[in-house]
Design an enzyme around this catalytic site. Structure first.
Site, short mmCIF file in Angstrom:
data_model
loop_
_atom_site.label_atom_id
_atom_site.label_comp_id
_atom_site.label_asym_id
_atom_site.label_seq_id
_atom_site.Cartn_x
_atom_site.Cartn_y
_atom_site.Cartn_z
N ARG A 46 79.97 34.46 103.19
CA ARG A 46 79.69 33.26 102.62
C ARG A 46 79.48 33.01 103.15
O ARG A 46 78.31 31.58 101.83
CB ARG A 46 80.88 33.18 103.83
N TYR A 98 83.61 9.58 87.27
CA TYR A 98 84.70 10.63 87.07
C TYR A 98 85.55 10.71 88.49
O TYR A 98 85.41 10.81 89.67
CB TYR A 98 83.77 12.24 87.55
N ASP A 170 74.64 12.02 88.99
CA ASP A 170 75.67 13.49 89.23
C ASP A 170 74.78 13.25 87.23
O ASP A 170 74.53 12.43 86.51
CB ASP A 170 76.97 13.16 88.69
N LYS A 195 80.38 23.19 83.57
CA LYS A 195 80.38 22.48 82.13
C LYS A 195 79.12 23.02 81.39
O LYS A 195 78.69 23.58 81.27
CB LYS A 195 79.97 21.28 82.10
C1 LIG Z 1 80.82 14.48 85.83
C2 LIG Z 1 81.85 14.92 86.35
N1 LIG Z 1 80.88 15.03 87.43
C3 LIG Z 1 81.39 16.40 88.55
C4 LIG Z 1 82.85 16.63 87.99
C5 LIG Z 1 83.47 17.95 88.83
O1 LIG Z 1 83.50 18.71 89.10
P1 LIG Z 1 84.51 20.30 88.75
O2 LIG Z 1 85.49 20.58 88.35
O3 LIG Z 1 83.61 21.01 88.65
O4 LIG Z 1 84.81 20.70 90.73
C6 LIG Z 1 83.50 17.02 86.36
C7 LIG Z 1 84.54 17.35 86.13
O5 LIG Z 1 85.25 17.02 85.40
C8 LIG Z 1 82.53 15.87 85.57
O6 LIG Z 1 82.80 15.86 84.41
#
Ligand SMILES: Cc1ncc(COP(=O)(O)O)c(C=O)c1O
Length: 379
Positions: A46, A98, A170, A195
């Protein structure tokens, strides 16, 4: 070394015991200690393990941070970043962020005395106006999902630096191959590694890359206290995916540009949202701060019925949430990824019922054009 070299070699040295060019998956929960009070760098999975540490070194290097932590998902990492705030603190967040970030902040984190303002961060003036005496963080997603709004990271970093606030970016949509938020003034970068970093749609993971040692200490404390660190197998898969990030992103970018131009010229398409098109409102900012435009784009076919027709008739593009994989995914933000966003917010930020989002893959672009064309002609 260059980006592609770092993506292949940093954190990926041959395994010392056997010389294996690819480190094994350390599928173990605990590590035997040679004597009381001593260990060989790991004690319990962990807390950390070799596959996690390797991946953290790679992503820290690619983003130009001093350290990184990888999590079970993008949201797990983003949650830990917001926990750097204390009760009474205020954060400014891109309004078209998001949907999961909106859900986490407005439905959960507000209960702990945190305050959030959702602002059109493509306008630095609006960010400036939203600053309050208790503003401690500015959280920017650029380009935003799915409207592809671009925010000027360098301009916003000046506003946050003047207030001593932390700028978080992000960088999921472009990956460190196409955009370097830390070089533009951000203190923290977050990723859904699910992604582009992984790129093969076979693992979920998140990353938080930091520049400030005291933030790093707090994030590490949270990661091991909450148990949100990424498991060995997922670290292995994402490390493997990152090795081809440079070549994948070049092809994603080329295909994205071609599809955007094709859609912009198509008679059944009302508008295309892609920062690489001169018609995009923040095209100039994108040219200045990005090294390419990537492969995320949205286009409007005016009505929900038209969108349904296209989505139900594509054959090569797969109707699915998520993005950033080698295969092309197509989705309907208003009823899929952004269904939890209140309708009035969706309307205000431009997530219309006719909007379709594409994550353009790296298939032969002519095949993608033929598929989209035959589906659009059904309208
Ligand atoms: C731009 C963006 N940031 C964060 C996230 C969240 O990521 P996760 O689905 O891996 O938790 C997403 C998910 O689609 C996203 O498109």
């Amino acid at each position: 070394m260059g980006f592609a070299t770092d993506a292949i070699h940093v954190g990926q040295e041959p395994e010392p015991a056997t010389g294996a060019i690819v480190a094994p998956i350390f599928q173990t929960s605990t590590y035997v200690q040679p004597e009381l009070g001593k260990n060989k760098g790991y004690d319990y999975a962990r807390t950390s393990h070799p596959n996690r540490r390797a991946l953290e070194r790679t992503v820290a290097k690619l983003e130009g941070g001093s350290g990184a932590f990888v999590f079970t998902s993008g949201m797990a990492g983003i949650d830990c970043v917001f926990r750097l705030l204390r009760p009474g603190d205020h954060a400014i967040i891109s309004e078209a962020v998001y949907g999961g970030v909106i859900r986490l902040t407005t439905q959960f984190l507000v209960q702990w005395g945190l305050e959030f303002s959702f602002v059109d961060t493509s306008s630095p003036a609006q960010v400036e106006r939203a600053i309050k005496p208790n503003t401690k963080m500015i959280y920017v997603e650029t380009p935003t999902n799915p409207t592809m709004c671009v925010s000027d990271i360098a301009a916003i970093s000046k506003i946050s630096a003047a207030r001593g606030a932390t700028l978080v970016v992000d960088n999921t949509f472009l990956s460190p191959f196409l955009q370097s938020p830390i070089a533009l003034g951000a203190q923290i970068v977050v990723h859904s590694m699910t992604k582009y970093l992984n790129g093969h749609s076979d693992a979920v993971g998140g990353a938080v890359i930091l520049t400030n040692p005291s933030d790093a200490e707090k994030i590490y404390f949270l990661q091991r206290s909450t148990g949100a660190g990424l498991a060995p197998m997922d670290c292995f898969l994402i490390s493997r995916g990152i090795k081809t990030l440079a070549v994948r992103m070049k092809q994603h970018d080329a295909n994205g540009r071609t599809i955007a131009r094709f859609l912009e010229d198509h008679p059944r398409v009302q508008r295309v949202l892609y920062p690489g098109l001169p018609s995009h409102p923040q095209h100039e900012v994108a040219v200045r701060q990005q090294r390419g435009f990537g492969a995320m784009l949205s286009f409007d076919v005016v009505t929900l019925e038209n969108a349904r027709t296209v989505l139900n008739h594509v054959k090569l593009c797969s109707l699915a949430e998520s993005l950033g994989g080698v295969e092309t995914l197509i989705s309907h933000p208003a009823t899929m990824t952004h269904a939890s966003v209140p309708p009035e917010t969706r309307q205000r930020v431009g997530i219309t019922d006719g909007l379709i989002r594409i994550s353009v893959g790296i298939e032969d672009v002519e095949d993608l054009i033929n598929d989209l064309d035959q589906a659009l002609r059904r309208i």
